[in-house]
Design an enzyme around this catalytic site. Sequence first.
Site: not given
Length: 422
Positions: A357, A332, A343
């Site tokens: 998740k 999560s 990224d």
Amino acid sequence: MTDKGNKKNKIKNIIKNILFVFLGVFILLVAFLSGASLAVENNVVKKVAEKNVIFLGRLSGKYSKVDNQIAQNIDFGLYWDVWDAMKELYVDKDQISDKQLFYGSLKGLVNSLEDPYSEFMDPQLTKEFEEDMSGSFEGIGAEIGIRDGILTVIAPLEGTPAQKAGLMSGDKILEINGESTKDMNIDQAVSKIRGPKGTEVVLNIFRTGLEDFKDINIIRDTIVIKSVSLEILDNNIFLIKINAFNDDTEYLFSDFAKQAFDNKAKGVILDLRNNPGGYLETSVNVLGEWINGEVALAERFTDGHEMEYIAKGNNYLKDIPTVVLINYGSASASEIVSGALQDYGKAKIIGEKSYGKGSVQMVKNIKDGSSLKITIAKWLTPKGQDINKEGIKPDEEVKLSLEDFENDIDNQLNRALEILNQ
């Protein structure tokens, strides 16, 4: 009798008959008006009952006809047929209550979504959920979930009875105190695992690498978790571990990030292993210490539209080399942070693939003290990577074996130190 007396009696009879006629007309008029009023009242009650059964779930509307809120091929009367049959036929019907049946039906309604992260929580479960997020409760200190239909340990929390007893991320819980967990939902499992401080719970687990099932005996305790901890290692490397993204996380992490900045830290190791997640907004603000003003993640809703979240922080860690540690227990909010840093190239990700998740839940409080936790969107990393069920893949995979764990050897942390010391 005289003519005068006869005449007097006739007049009395006429007056009496007239009064009876007027009385009859009056009664008919009252009856008509009462009937009209009753009809109007019945229509109002019917409308109110229909509204209540749709929006409030009141039992007083059980026989109301509802046409505009439910699909035409759904006979909502079936619900009440089953309700009445249970009340009449169940062998221990004297031991069940309307509230028990009603809350149970709401749980079943949400469970029909077949989404392990959406659930109806009655007032007691809502209270326990709020205690979890505040960082204080009684139990064993482990986050659990449903994976492939099996009750699974997402993460034992740092320093808790679960971790000390040897429970590990990925363990499949087959029995709780001898009771099978097959078809058991998360809230049922949590209620059975939790209990007063000092009592014992026995979990029968299956773990990859073990030849047979294993019983793990855990003594429950009061779980008070400080969500963030700091350790300054050799060569001025800051090891910051986030156990969960809770109420206290943001200000604790910001303080530690400022210390790293002020002390010109050589590097930062962000340990998100066995971190099951927490508040979305907190994870976004944590990212603000690296990427203030940049997109932290995007939420994609049912209709396809997306909403971006912008990281807000002080950029204390923007120019400090960072390594992030993740494993199967990272889920999560942990995946939001590690995915965004990956990224943007702000950190090297070391360890094992995370849990996967990638969905967002909203908690809607209900006026009787219960609540609905429901998935409202999926989230994507800044580059559009969908994490749900896929997880974050580390830049460098370093596994921690059972033997390493039992001998207190942390190859993942050691590799992070090597990278920052090069």
